[in-house]
Write an enzyme that holds these catalytic residues in place. Structure first.
Site, mmCIF file in Angstrom:
data_model
loop_
_atom_site.group_PDB
_atom_site.id
_atom_site.type_symbol
_atom_site.label_atom_id
_atom_site.label_comp_id
_atom_site.label_asym_id
_atom_site.label_seq_id
_atom_site.Cartn_x
_atom_site.Cartn_y
_atom_site.Cartn_z
ATOM 1 N N PHE A 1 0.978 -1.572 0.114
ATOM 2 C CA PHE A 1 0.048 0.439 0.049
ATOM 3 C C PHE A 1 0.514 0.606 -0.106
ATOM 4 C CE2 PHE A 1 -2.964 3.633 1.953
ATOM 5 C CZ PHE A 1 -3.703 3.452 1.840
ATOM 6 N N ASP B 1 9.353 2.919 2.153
ATOM 7 C CA ASP B 1 8.127 3.774 2.289
ATOM 8 C C ASP B 1 7.970 3.677 3.373
ATOM 9 O OD1 ASP B 1 5.570 4.657 2.781
ATOM 10 O OD2 ASP B 1 4.578 3.521 0.779
ATOM 11 N N LYS C 1 2.629 10.345 7.131
ATOM 12 C CA LYS C 1 1.132 10.659 8.331
ATOM 13 C C LYS C 1 2.149 11.133 10.009
ATOM 14 C CE LYS C 1 -1.293 6.536 6.951
ATOM 15 N NZ LYS C 1 -0.371 5.806 5.479
HETATM 16 C C1 LIG Z 1 -0.470 5.723 4.734
HETATM 17 C C2 LIG Z 1 0.611 5.362 3.478
HETATM 18 C C3 LIG Z 1 0.930 6.166 2.603
HETATM 19 C C4 LIG Z 1 -0.344 7.194 1.705
HETATM 20 O O1 LIG Z 1 -0.153 8.618 2.155
HETATM 21 P P1 LIG Z 1 -1.613 8.939 2.361
HETATM 22 O O2 LIG Z 1 -1.209 10.451 3.425
HETATM 23 O O3 LIG Z 1 -2.816 8.715 2.703
HETATM 24 O O4 LIG Z 1 -1.502 10.137 1.106
HETATM 25 C C5 LIG Z 1 1.374 5.796 1.564
HETATM 26 N N1 LIG Z 1 2.130 4.393 2.101
HETATM 27 C C6 LIG Z 1 2.140 4.011 3.007
HETATM 28 C C7 LIG Z 1 3.196 2.662 3.802
HETATM 29 C C8 LIG Z 1 0.845 4.300 3.868
HETATM 30 O O5 LIG Z 1 0.407 4.020 5.416
#
Ligand SMILES: *Cc1c(COP(=O)(O)O)cnc(C)c1O
Length: 426
Positions: free
Chosen positions: A145, A232, A274
């Protein structure tokens, strides 16, 4: 005039009628938050065990971050990058020293930061690695994700997130997660790979924690094939998993230091989002060294709001809070207690199959089919009992409280979860 919300039903009806149906929330309408707690419009108090998908690691409405927001909000909020501002430079120095990289590129949302590192990796591939025009490939992990933009969903294998949004962006090679051999094979069969993009723990997929050496092995393979490792850490970073970054690993410093030299695997790019917001104001960032970041020149990337003085000031305080309140160490310590307590629940009740996770990013797997509503029904009962959590995929429930939670509170929460499981279907 705007309607005043007097009941949950009223708020839900308004959203249902006037908002796009792009989410399926639990039927709880929240009106206030403080630390680890939230209150609904009827005044019922809950433990927050989602933390806005780990965006509120510092706890709700943290007073120090609030002060910064108010201060900077009354001073200067947005200039665009057409001009310099007096907050961006200090933030860039602070965050790059904090995480140990030469440079940062600030954006706003997580998905934008992922897009940013895709662009940087491709440009690096053409200009530094000598990949032929438009041939660059990026390896990604299955069940990833990374956000919701058109390019990012192009390499998702979640049909619900993807179907009927094509045509998709090409240039991505999916491989199995937690399988370094699959990464190596992808490199061997394609000389145009410029990067491997991976979550150190797959959060949305259901908190899948790979084997301890996975990221280290992948880093070695990337080096061998002259490609970039992109971590990420939007969900796993900023102390969530018991260290500043999940790629820091489990060293003996117990989360106190910034870079845990014994176990640290250094990615070529780190993506943050986040919790860098402190839950107040969307900020995201890509960290990299000069050799990578300097491929981007004026006019080649940006965002009206990226690097705005309000956002970067809030982000600086959000990072200071993580350090000053030793949230990584707390997440590490309480994570052990939480999993121990949940293991006890797993052993006692057939309803729960297993617990897994790291720091305070954990999940339990419910003993029912993936398309059953059992996990959802348990979350409804948990809400009734004063704890808010949400299923990730089907039968998996993620537990991720704000990292300011205390030992006493975590035991209280484990009691609630255990009681809910014990009484479920009775
Ligand atoms: C939440 C998340 C995203 C996307 O972040 P947004 O601020 O919702 O666009 C990307 N990668 C990971 C691992 C995430 O948990």
């Amino acid at each position: 005039m705007q309607e005043t919300i007097k009941s949950s039903e009223q708020a839900i009806a308004l959203e249902d009628k006037h908002g796009a149906h792009n989410y399926h929330p639990l039927p709880v309408v929240l009106a206030r938050g403080e630390g680890v707690f939230m209150w609904d419009v009827e005044g019922k108090k809950y433990y927050d065990f989602l933390s806005a998908y780990s965006a509120v690691n510092q706890g709700h409405c943290h007073p120090r971050i609030l002060d910064t927001l108010i201060q900077q909000g009354g001073t200067l909020t947005l200039t665009s990058r057409a001009f310099y501002n007096d907050q961006l430079g200090p933030f860039e120095k602070y965050i790059t020293e904090y995480f140990g990289f030469d440079k940062v590129l600030p954006m706003n949302t997580g998905a934008e930061a992922v897009e940013t590192c895709i662009k940087i990796a491709r440009k690096w591939g053409y200009e530094k690695k000598g990949v032929a025009e438009n041939a660059a490939q990026i390896i990604v992990a299955k069940n990833n994700f990374h956000g919701r933009t058109t390019t990012v969903i192009s390499f998702s294998n979640d049909n619900n997130a993807r179907d009927n949004f094509g045509p998709y962006t090409p240039g991505f090679i999916p491989v199995d997660y937690d399988d370094p051999k699959a990464v190596r094979e992808a490199f061997e069969s394609n000389p145009n790979v410029v990067a491997f993009l991976v979550e150190p723990i797959q959060g949305e997929a259901g908190v899948y924690r790979p084997s301890n050496d996975y990221i280290r092995e992948c880093k070695k393979i990337c080096e061998e094939f002259d490609a970039l490792l992109i971590a990420d850490e939007i969900q796993t970073g900023i102390a969530r998993t018991g260290s500043l970054l999940a790629v820091c690993g489990d060293c003996s410093c117990k989360g106190h230091c910034e870079r845990q030299e014994e176990t640290y695997v250094r990615p070529d790019m780190v993506v943050l989002g986040k919790a860098i917001s402190g839950g107040f104001y969307p900020v995201s960032a890509v960290l990299a060294d000069d050799a990578v970041m300097n491929v981007i020149g004026p006019g080649q990337h940006g965002s009206t709001f990226g690097g705005n003085p309000l956002g970067v000031k809030v982000a600086t305080t959000a990072l200071e809070v993580v350090r000053d309140e030793k949230l990584a160490a707390n997440a590490r310590k309480l994570g052990h207690i939480f999993r121990e307590r949940m293991q006890n629940v797993v052993d006692k009740y057939d309803l729960v199959k297993l617990v897994r996770g790291k720091g305070l990013l954990n999940a339990i797997v419910i003993n029912d089919s993936e398309d059953s509503s059992t996990a959802w029904d348990i979350c409804m009962k948990l809400a009734e009992n004063g704890l808010l959590a949400k299923p990730t995929h089907g039968n998996i429930i993620r537990f991720a409280p704000p990292l300011v939670i205390t030992e006493e509170q975590i035991h209280d929460c484990c009691d609630i979860i255990e009681r809910t499981i014990a009484n479920f279907n009775k």
